[in-house]
Design a protein around this motif. Sequence first.
Motif, PDB file in Angstrom:
ATOM      1  N   ALA A  59      -9.234  -5.049  -8.793  1.00  0.00           N
ATOM      2  CA  ALA A  59      -9.688  -3.705  -8.426  1.00  0.00           C
ATOM      3  C   ALA A  59      -9.212  -3.339  -7.020  1.00  0.00           C
ATOM      4  CB  ALA A  59     -11.213  -3.636  -8.513  1.00  0.00           C
ATOM      5  N   ARG A  60      -9.305  -4.301  -6.112  1.00  0.00           N
ATOM      6  CA  ARG A  60      -8.868  -4.036  -4.737  1.00  0.00           C
ATOM      7  C   ARG A  60      -7.386  -3.708  -4.685  1.00  0.00           C
ATOM      8  NH1 ARG A  60     -12.103  -6.302  -0.326  1.00  0.00           N
ATOM      9  NH2 ARG A  60     -14.223  -5.861  -1.014  1.00  0.00           N
ATOM     10  N   ILE A  61      -6.628  -4.362  -5.556  1.00  0.00           N
ATOM     11  CA  ILE A  61      -5.187  -4.133  -5.541  1.00  0.00           C
ATOM     12  C   ILE A  61      -4.853  -2.774  -6.147  1.00  0.00           C
ATOM     13  CG2 ILE A  61      -2.965  -4.925  -6.425  1.00  0.00           C
ATOM     14  CD1 ILE A  61      -3.995  -7.754  -6.321  1.00  0.00           C
ATOM     15  N   LEU A  62      -5.469  -2.479  -7.290  1.00  0.00           N
ATOM     16  CA  LEU A  62      -5.154  -1.221  -7.964  1.00  0.00           C
ATOM     17  C   LEU A  62      -5.589  -0.020  -7.127  1.00  0.00           C
ATOM     18  CD1 LEU A  62      -5.904  -1.990 -11.703  1.00  0.00           C
ATOM     19  CD2 LEU A  62      -3.722  -1.907 -10.494  1.00  0.00           C
ATOM     20  N   SER A  63      -6.627  -0.212  -6.332  1.00  0.00           N
ATOM     21  CA  SER A  63      -7.073   0.899  -5.489  1.00  0.00           C
ATOM     22  C   SER A  63      -6.251   0.963  -4.204  1.00  0.00           C
ATOM     23  CB  SER A  63      -8.549   0.731  -5.148  1.00  0.00           C
ATOM     24  OG  SER A  63      -8.713  -0.314  -4.209  1.00  0.00           O
TER      25      SER A  63
END
Lengths: 245, 245
Positions: free
Chosen positions: A23-27
């Motif tokens: 999630a941190r990466i996609l955001s």
Amino acid sequence: MATTFQPLRHSPAYAQVYAAIEARILSRELKAGDPLPAELELARQFQVNRSTVREALRLLESSGLAERAPGAKRLRVARPAGERVARGLSHALLLHEVTFLEVWEAMRLVEPEAAALAAVRRTDAQLEALRATHAVLADASIPADAAVESTVEFFRGLGEACGNTALRMAKDPLTRLLRPTLRRMIDRVPQARRRIHEAQARLLEALAARDGHAAREWMHKHIRDFRRGYEIAGISLQARIEAGG
Amino acid sequence: MATTFQPLRHSPAYAQVYAAIEARILSRELKAGDPLPAELELARQFQVNRSTVREALRLLESSGLAERAPGAKRLRVARPAGERVARGLSHALLLHEVTFLEVWEAMRLVEPEAAALAAVRRTDAQLEALRATHAVLADASIPADAAVESTVEFFRGLGEACGNTALRMAKDPLTRLLRPTLRRMIDRVPQARRRIHEAQARLLEALAARDGHAAREWMHKHIRDFRRGYEIAGISLQARIEAGG
DNA sequence: AATTGTCGGATTGTCCGACAAAATGCGCAC
DNA sequence: GTGCGCATTTTGTCGGACAATCCGACAATT
């Protein structure tokens, strides 16, 4: 009706850790190139064991969201390279018993349009790269492997010349799947190399002239020719695509 | 020239274990549905620790080559579902800063051809499924989320009606990426739902009549209309696609 | 016969601790 | 400032451990 319930799903810790990092990466909170914290540090933050973190990291690694520079120790955030994605899709198609005919048909629909787009949008450098790839095939004595690679690479380069990442990444896997059967076809049909080389020459002319219409037409012919080649080679169009490459 | 050597790549054990199992799957020695040996058993066979095996299994799991039936303990060989593959490609495109314009353009090239193919090849059941999806949009009072889902599902169903797995799997990810922006567009452009619904109606007519030509044309219009909608909604065509869905 | 209760073995999820090898970073000599 | 060498970090892999729970079989009950 009887009352029904949803099966309750408890995801294991490693999956949760993976999801959290993903999630941190996609955001884009974590950008490509950023180093990931060390395993022990992650274990401390998530309050789980290092083994658990490692399993999560393997998931990240496999989805291409994190990778290690060759010879490097720490993982860094990455964007899945086209190569990795294409391999994933290829595997899926492979295991779904896709036939050569299906791949061919998909290419017949997509490639001419891509070629037309490439014609009007290619840069000089991209045209030059395509010419270089094309030149390889001029030598009739190169090994079959190289001929196949060159043919595949030509399609790839054309996709790049479209200047459209989405289109390129969607169509690349199809070309990849061509490899194994293409190899057999080139082995069995002596004139195949010459015909491919010639079709590419026509395409290059169209690209040089920025003539989208001509590019589309020639690509159409090129693809049709492929099918003829396969028929001449006696390769069943219904044959499943095989692994390879 | 001095003799040169490739830097030798010693892949970690977990990667080798993964590669070994992957090869068995791709060669169909292990078929979809087959249960994988237990972790301890694999550890014994590969002569490595169970932790190492587990990391390899996480890789398999993430690439979709193995999965666990809900509530089951042992992993089984699986074929990567379209859903998983599409997600992978979507992530890649996302992180490659793909713009809405690129996705739109790719769809403009692919979808009309796909629609034409679907028209001549759809089964009655597939047509019926598309009609059901289409019917959802008729009710103007459904929430925006549902409207978006229905629109996306229509594209997916059309891909299925092509009867070409390769084409479907290549184009699905594009539609997925539409979701977040489509949501915003539907929120801001009141007449969008009606226009989409109407375009789908025309497409369904063409499909019902097995008229590939008409299907292609209507899809073309449909896609062009999308772009107009986005412009009206004031969404920049150069805007990066966002995560979502 | 079909459903439920019980049980033991097999298997997974997670943890702990450990160690060698390799990469990284830092200070020091030049 | 540059290059070198050493101490520190970090990874890869290992061994062992334990609770949870899934599976299949078998007995008990309705």
